[in-house]
Design a protein around this motif. Structure first.
Motif, PDB file in Angstrom:
ATOM      1  N   PRO A   1      34.407  47.273  37.776  1.00 37.41           N
ATOM      2  CA  PRO A   1      33.409  47.637  38.796  1.00 37.41           C
ATOM      3  C   PRO A   1      32.459  48.722  38.295  1.00 37.41           C
ATOM      4  CG  PRO A   1      35.605  47.519  39.755  1.00 37.41           C
ATOM      5  CD  PRO A   1      35.767  47.380  38.261  1.00 37.41           C
ATOM      6  N   GLY A   2      31.163  48.463  38.462  1.00 34.23           N
ATOM      7  CA  GLY A   2      30.144  49.431  38.093  1.00 34.23           C
ATOM      8  C   GLY A   2      29.836  49.504  36.610  1.00 34.23           C
ATOM      9  N   LEU A   3      30.485  48.685  35.812  1.00 37.07           N
ATOM     10  CA  LEU A   3      30.263  48.714  34.361  1.00 37.07           C
ATOM     11  C   LEU A   3      29.792  47.353  33.863  1.00 37.07           C
ATOM     12  CD1 LEU A   3      33.490  50.588  33.207  1.00 37.07           C
ATOM     13  CD2 LEU A   3      31.209  51.548  33.443  1.00 37.07           C
ATOM     14  N   LYS A   4      29.259  47.356  32.658  1.00 41.28           N
ATOM     15  CA  LYS A   4      28.936  46.087  32.014  1.00 41.28           C
ATOM     16  C   LYS A   4      30.241  45.420  31.578  1.00 41.28           C
ATOM     17  CE  LYS A   4      24.418  47.277  30.173  1.00 41.28           C
ATOM     18  NZ  LYS A   4      23.591  47.329  28.975  1.00 41.28           N
TER      19      LYS A   4
END
Length: 153
Positions: free
Chosen positions: A59-62
């Motif tokens: 979540p929230g990352l590449k």
């Protein structure tokens, strides 16, 4: 060089399936655990470039995983696109082929000719990895069949 050939039928015409297939930036909507970005030429035509990352997305990352860079070596719209995998880990060739079906729709055939990493260890490990790899590709193909049929045309 080990080869894997899998296919799926879709209700999408070859033209509609082609449009869905070469919308590279949306390929992650049907390809398991993968994000793709088009590079040179927008990934359209011979000489076009693609970069895919296959792995886990937190979540929230590449996406974190293996980078698969590709060069388009054949472009036969709306039938076939061939790529040469040029990355450090993923090497070899790939072919996406769309065949018209009698009565409508098309068959999508995905072929991978893999130059396995790690030399002898890679060749010895392929029989263990192949069923998992094939299952992931087959799941992606089933998802593509639905995706292509619903793709705007």
């Amino acid at each position: 060089m080990p080869e894997l050939v899998l296919q799926v039928d879709t209700e999408a015409s070859p033209e509609q399936a082609w449009a869905a297939l070469v919308d590279w930036d949306r390929q992650g909507e049907w390809m398991l655990l993968t994000d793709v970005r088009a590079g040179a030429q927008g990934g359209q035509g011979v000489g076009g470039e693609l970069a895919a990352v296959t792995g886990v997305k937190l979540p929230g990352l590449k996406r974190l995983g293996v980078l698969d860079t590709m060069l388009i070596t054949r472009w036969d719209e709306p039938r076939r696109v061939d790529v040469r995998h040029t990355g450090r880990v993923v090497r070899g060739t790939g072919t996406f082929e769309l065949r018209p079906r009698t009565g409508g729709g098309s068959t999508f055939v995905w072929t991978e000719g893999l130059d396995l990493p790690l030399g002898v260890l890679g060749r010895l490990g392929w029989p263990l990895v192949k069923p998992l790899f094939a299952a992931g590709v087959q799941l992606s193909l089933r998802r593509f069949a639905i995706y292509a049929a619903a793709y705007p045309h």
